[in-house]
Write a protein that holds these residues in place. Structure first.
Motif, PDB file in Angstrom:
ATOM      1  N   ASP A 184      18.894 -23.700 -33.113  1.00  0.00           N
ATOM      2  CA  ASP A 184      18.986 -22.141 -33.177  1.00  0.00           C
ATOM      3  C   ASP A 184      17.586 -21.602 -32.934  1.00  0.00           C
ATOM      4  OD1 ASP A 184      21.682 -21.811 -33.590  1.00  0.00           O
ATOM      5  OD2 ASP A 184      21.346 -22.177 -35.809  1.00  0.00           O
ATOM      6  N   GLY A 185      16.670 -22.392 -32.182  1.00  0.00           N
ATOM      7  CA  GLY A 185      15.303 -21.873 -31.898  1.00  0.00           C
ATOM      8  C   GLY A 185      14.386 -21.581 -32.988  1.00  0.00           C
ATOM      9  N   PHE A 186      13.438 -20.623 -32.978  1.00  0.00           N
ATOM     10  CA  PHE A 186      12.913 -20.063 -34.040  1.00  0.00           C
ATOM     11  C   PHE A 186      13.566 -19.101 -34.984  1.00  0.00           C
ATOM     12  CE2 PHE A 186       9.254 -21.129 -30.902  1.00  0.00           C
ATOM     13  CZ  PHE A 186       8.821 -22.002 -31.783  1.00  0.00           C
ATOM     14  N   ASP A 187      13.364 -18.800 -36.115  1.00  0.00           N
ATOM     15  CA  ASP A 187      13.702 -18.248 -36.922  1.00  0.00           C
ATOM     16  C   ASP A 187      12.963 -16.775 -36.855  1.00  0.00           C
ATOM     17  OD1 ASP A 187      14.658 -16.295 -38.995  1.00  0.00           O
ATOM     18  OD2 ASP A 187      14.189 -17.685 -40.577  1.00  0.00           O
ATOM     19  N   LEU A 245      10.185 -23.599 -48.459  1.00  0.00           N
ATOM     20  CA  LEU A 245      10.388 -24.246 -49.631  1.00  0.00           C
ATOM     21  C   LEU A 245      11.731 -24.138 -50.002  1.00  0.00           C
ATOM     22  CD1 LEU A 245       7.988 -24.626 -52.573  1.00  0.00           C
ATOM     23  CD2 LEU A 245      10.529 -24.424 -52.784  1.00  0.00           C
ATOM     24  N   LEU A 246      12.378 -22.761 -50.211  1.00  0.00           N
ATOM     25  CA  LEU A 246      13.666 -22.320 -50.797  1.00  0.00           C
ATOM     26  C   LEU A 246      14.679 -22.692 -49.794  1.00  0.00           C
ATOM     27  CD1 LEU A 246      12.758 -19.040 -52.404  1.00  0.00           C
ATOM     28  CD2 LEU A 246      13.208 -21.156 -53.441  1.00  0.00           C
ATOM     29  N   SER A 247      14.524 -22.858 -48.444  1.00  0.00           N
ATOM     30  CA  SER A 247      15.754 -22.965 -47.467  1.00  0.00           C
ATOM     31  C   SER A 247      15.778 -24.462 -47.099  1.00  0.00           C
ATOM     32  CB  SER A 247      15.528 -21.817 -46.393  1.00  0.00           C
ATOM     33  OG  SER A 247      14.244 -22.304 -45.577  1.00  0.00           O
ATOM     34  N   ASN A 248      14.713 -25.064 -47.032  1.00  0.00           N
ATOM     35  CA  ASN A 248      14.848 -26.397 -46.280  1.00  0.00           C
ATOM     36  C   ASN A 248      14.681 -27.716 -47.173  1.00  0.00           C
ATOM     37  OD1 ASN A 248      14.702 -25.174 -43.777  1.00  0.00           O
ATOM     38  ND2 ASN A 248      12.552 -25.429 -43.437  1.00  0.00           N
ATOM     39  N   TYR A 249      14.315 -27.549 -48.518  1.00  0.00           N
ATOM     40  CA  TYR A 249      14.490 -28.567 -49.321  1.00  0.00           C
ATOM     41  C   TYR A 249      15.949 -28.724 -50.052  1.00  0.00           C
ATOM     42  CZ  TYR A 249       9.732 -30.266 -50.389  1.00  0.00           C
ATOM     43  OH  TYR A 249       8.363 -30.706 -50.247  1.00  0.00           O
ATOM     44  N   GLU A 250      16.164 -29.990 -50.383  1.00  0.00           N
ATOM     45  CA  GLU A 250      17.619 -30.221 -50.983  1.00  0.00           C
ATOM     46  C   GLU A 250      17.231 -29.281 -52.499  1.00  0.00           C
ATOM     47  OE1 GLU A 250      17.077 -34.443 -51.412  1.00  0.00           O
ATOM     48  OE2 GLU A 250      18.245 -34.807 -49.619  1.00  0.00           O
ATOM     49  N   PHE A 251      18.384 -28.870 -52.947  1.00  0.00           N
ATOM     50  CA  PHE A 251      18.371 -28.099 -54.018  1.00  0.00           C
ATOM     51  C   PHE A 251      17.681 -28.757 -55.266  1.00  0.00           C
ATOM     52  CE2 PHE A 251      20.342 -26.010 -57.912  1.00  0.00           C
ATOM     53  CZ  PHE A 251      19.963 -24.701 -57.655  1.00  0.00           C
ATOM     54  N   PRO A 295      20.922 -13.262 -49.564  1.00  0.00           N
ATOM     55  CA  PRO A 295      21.642 -13.903 -48.556  1.00  0.00           C
ATOM     56  C   PRO A 295      20.977 -14.534 -47.209  1.00  0.00           C
ATOM     57  CG  PRO A 295      22.154 -11.391 -49.140  1.00  0.00           C
ATOM     58  CD  PRO A 295      21.022 -11.881 -49.932  1.00  0.00           C
ATOM     59  N   TYR A 296      19.711 -14.113 -46.875  1.00  0.00           N
ATOM     60  CA  TYR A 296      19.064 -14.578 -45.873  1.00  0.00           C
ATOM     61  C   TYR A 296      18.601 -16.264 -46.376  1.00  0.00           C
ATOM     62  CZ  TYR A 296      14.790 -15.753 -43.365  1.00  0.00           C
ATOM     63  OH  TYR A 296      13.816 -16.459 -42.575  1.00  0.00           O
ATOM     64  N   ILE A 297      18.114 -16.314 -47.341  1.00  0.00           N
ATOM     65  CA  ILE A 297      17.882 -17.607 -48.029  1.00  0.00           C
ATOM     66  C   ILE A 297      19.064 -18.645 -47.969  1.00  0.00           C
ATOM     67  CG2 ILE A 297      16.894 -19.177 -49.649  1.00  0.00           C
ATOM     68  CD1 ILE A 297      14.679 -17.263 -48.630  1.00  0.00           C
ATOM     69  N   LEU A 298      20.122 -17.839 -48.313  1.00  0.00           N
ATOM     70  CA  LEU A 298      21.451 -18.778 -48.331  1.00  0.00           C
ATOM     71  C   LEU A 298      21.937 -19.370 -47.027  1.00  0.00           C
ATOM     72  CD1 LEU A 298      23.345 -16.918 -51.281  1.00  0.00           C
ATOM     73  CD2 LEU A 298      22.286 -19.204 -51.402  1.00  0.00           C
ATOM     74  N   LYS A 299      21.731 -18.072 -46.056  1.00  0.00           N
ATOM     75  CA  LYS A 299      22.171 -18.409 -44.848  1.00  0.00           C
ATOM     76  C   LYS A 299      21.393 -19.424 -44.101  1.00  0.00           C
ATOM     77  CE  LYS A 299      22.736 -16.314 -40.302  1.00  0.00           C
ATOM     78  NZ  LYS A 299      22.601 -14.846 -39.589  1.00  0.00           N
ATOM     79  N   LYS A 300      20.123 -19.676 -44.388  1.00  0.00           N
ATOM     80  CA  LYS A 300      19.133 -20.613 -43.963  1.00  0.00           C
ATOM     81  C   LYS A 300      19.604 -22.032 -44.715  1.00  0.00           C
ATOM     82  CE  LYS A 300      14.747 -20.191 -43.020  1.00  0.00           C
ATOM     83  NZ  LYS A 300      14.680 -20.364 -41.796  1.00  0.00           N
ATOM     84  N   ARG A 301      19.981 -22.069 -45.864  1.00  0.00           N
ATOM     85  CA  ARG A 301      20.234 -23.247 -46.357  1.00  0.00           C
ATOM     86  C   ARG A 301      21.724 -23.617 -45.955  1.00  0.00           C
ATOM     87  NH1 ARG A 301      17.725 -25.238 -50.425  1.00  0.00           N
ATOM     88  NH2 ARG A 301      19.486 -26.595 -51.057  1.00  0.00           N
ATOM     89  N   VAL A 302      22.505 -22.963 -45.384  1.00  0.00           N
ATOM     90  CA  VAL A 302      23.633 -23.446 -44.803  1.00  0.00           C
ATOM     91  C   VAL A 302      23.484 -24.046 -43.335  1.00  0.00           C
ATOM     92  CG1 VAL A 302      25.852 -22.666 -43.725  1.00  0.00           C
ATOM     93  CG2 VAL A 302      25.109 -21.864 -45.819  1.00  0.00           C
ATOM     94  N   VAL A 303      22.689 -23.303 -42.601  1.00  0.00           N
ATOM     95  CA  VAL A 303      22.117 -23.794 -41.377  1.00  0.00           C
ATOM     96  C   VAL A 303      21.560 -25.304 -41.622  1.00  0.00           C
ATOM     97  CG1 VAL A 303      20.622 -23.650 -39.240  1.00  0.00           C
ATOM     98  CG2 VAL A 303      21.930 -21.692 -40.200  1.00  0.00           C
TER      99      VAL A 303
END
Length: 343
Positions: A184-187, A245-251, A295-303
Motif C-alpha cells: 500500500d505504498g506510503f501512508d 509505535l502504536l500501529s506497527n508493534y504487537e499490542f 479509527p486511523y490507528i486501528l486501521k493501520k494495525r489491521v493492515v
C-alpha cells in the motif's frame, strides 16, 4: 536490464531540482524514466521544468500532497518494475544507480536499498538524513550508521559493508514496484517524515530485507523544503514516530513501551521550553493530541496484522531495532557514534 522509474516530489525552488535533474542526465544506467510530481508549487518551477527538461514526465498536483502523497502519485504513473524515490535537493554519482539495481537483481528477498548519503556542502561528512543506513531504538527514535542525533561522523570508509538495516532513507532508496504496491505504498496521512520508516517496517514484518549499498553514493543539501529547526518538522517527526509505535508493534509491546515514550515527550518538551522554543514545546503536545484519531490507528494495525510474517522479537534478534534507549545512551552514557552500539 530492469527499468527504473525515478520519482521526485517537488515543492518550489527550481534551482535545487535543476541541479538534481542535470546530475541525473549523467547517469550510466540508461533504462530509466524520470517522473517529477510538482506539489502545487507557487513559484515558476513547473513551467521551468516543462521548458527545460523535455524528457521528464511532469505532473502537477492540485494541492501539496507532501513527500508521501507525491511519491504515491508518481508511482501511479510509473512503468518501471523498480521505483527510485529521490529528494529534489540531491546530486548523484553517475554510477550510483547501477550499484543499487545490482543489489535488487541479486536477491529477491531485498525490498529496498539505500545508497551512502553524504553532505552536499561538506563531502567528507555523512548526511543527517540517512547517512549510511537507518535504525530505530525500541522507543522509535531513528538514528543511522554515521549519524546519531546531531553528531554526524566523517566518512572514513568505516561503513563500507553492505548490510541489513531497519530503514532506508526517503532521501533516496530503490524498491520493487510490486512490493511497494502490495504494501500500500506510503501512508499519506503521515504527509512527510518517517513515512519511509513506516514502509520499511512493513517490509521487515513481511520478511523482506532493507539494505545499504555503500558503493552507491549521493550528496544531499537537506532542509531545502522544510528547515531542520522548524517547529512543524518537529511536530511531524514526533507525531509520526508515535503513530508508528502504536500501529506497527504487537499490542503487548505497545502497552509496555508507549507510557515510557510519552514520558520522554514531556521531558523533551520541557527542554524546548527551557531553550526558549515555545512553538517547539507546543508541537510535542499537538503530536500527542493527534493520536486521538483512534479509527486511523486501528486501521493501520489491521493492515500490519495482514502483512505480518515476523514477530517483533525476530526484528530485535536481527539487531535492526536497538533494544536499548538511544536517548539514554547518547545523552547520559555519551555514546555518540554507531560503533559504540550493538556491542
Amino acid at each position: 536490464m530492469n527499468k527504473v522509474s525515478i520519482i521526485i516530489p517537488h515543492y518550489n525552488n527550481f534551482s535545487i531540482i535543476d541541479q538534481c535533474l542535470k546530475s541525473l542526465q549523467k547517469l550510466v544506467y540508461k533504462n530509466i524514466e524520470i517522473i517529477v510530481i510538482d506539489n502545487n508549487s507557487y513559484d515558476d518551477s513547473f513551467d521551468k521544468i516543462k521548458n527545460n527538461y523535455k524528457n521528464v514526465i511532469l505532473k502537477k498536483s492540485p494541492k501539496n500532497l507532501g513527500y508521501a502523497g507525491g511519491c504515491n502519485l508518481g508511482a501511479s504513473f510509473a512503468t518501471g518494475n523498480y521505483l527510485l524515490f529521490l529528494n529534489n535537493d540531491t546530486i548523484q554519482n553517475p554510477d550510483f544507480l547501477n550499484h543499487m539495481v545490482k543489489s535488487l537483481d541479486g536477491n529477491d528477498k531485498i525490498a529496498s536499498v539505500q545508497p551512502k548519503i553524504k553532505n552536499f556542502k561538506n563531502r567528507d561528512l555523512f548526511d543527517y538524513a540517512g547517512a549510511c543506513g537507518g535504525y530505530i531504538d525500541y522507543l522509535i527514535y531513528p538514528f543511522c550508521r554515521g549519524r546519531i542525533f546531531d553528531t554526524i561522523e566523517k566518512d572514513n570508509m568505516q561503513y563500507e559493508e553492505s548490510k541489513d538495516v531497519f530503514w532506508t532513507s526517503g532521501t533516496c532508496f530503490l524498491t520493487r514496484k510490486s512490493i511497494f504496491i502490495n504494501l500500500d505504498g506510503f501512508d499519506e496521512k503521515l504527509f512527510a517524515h518517517m513515512e519511509e520508516i513506516d514502509f520499511c517496517w512493513k517490509c521487515n514484518l513481511a520478511d523482506y530485507k532493507c539494505i545499504i549499498n555503500p558503493q552507491s553514493i549521493i550528496y544531499h543539501h537537506g532542509g531545502k523544503t522544510l528547515d531542520y529547526d522548524s517547529p512543524y518538522k518537529k511536530y511531524l517527526n514526533h507525531r509520526n514516530s508515535l503513530i508508528l509505535l502504536l500501529s506497527n508493534y504487537e499490542f503487548v509491546n505497545v502497552v509496555k513501551i508507549f507510557p515510557l515514550r510519552l514520558l520522554l515527550e514531556v521531558i523533551s518538551s520541557i527542554k524546548d521550553l527551557l531553550s526558549l522554543k515555545p512553538l517547539h514545546f507546543i508541537s510535542h503536545y499537538l503530536s500527542i493530541l493527534s493520536l486521538l484519531n483512534f479509527p486511523y490507528i486501528l486501521k493501520k494495525r489491521v493492515v500490519v496484522k495482514k502483512i505480518r510474517v515476523l514477530s517483533d522479537s525476530s526484528l530485535f534478534n536481527k539487531k535492526i531495532i536497538y533494544s536499548n534507549s538511544i536517548v539514554w545512551d547518547y545523552f547520559i552514557q555519551g555514546k555518540y557514534f554507531f560503533k559504540n552500539l550493538f556491542n
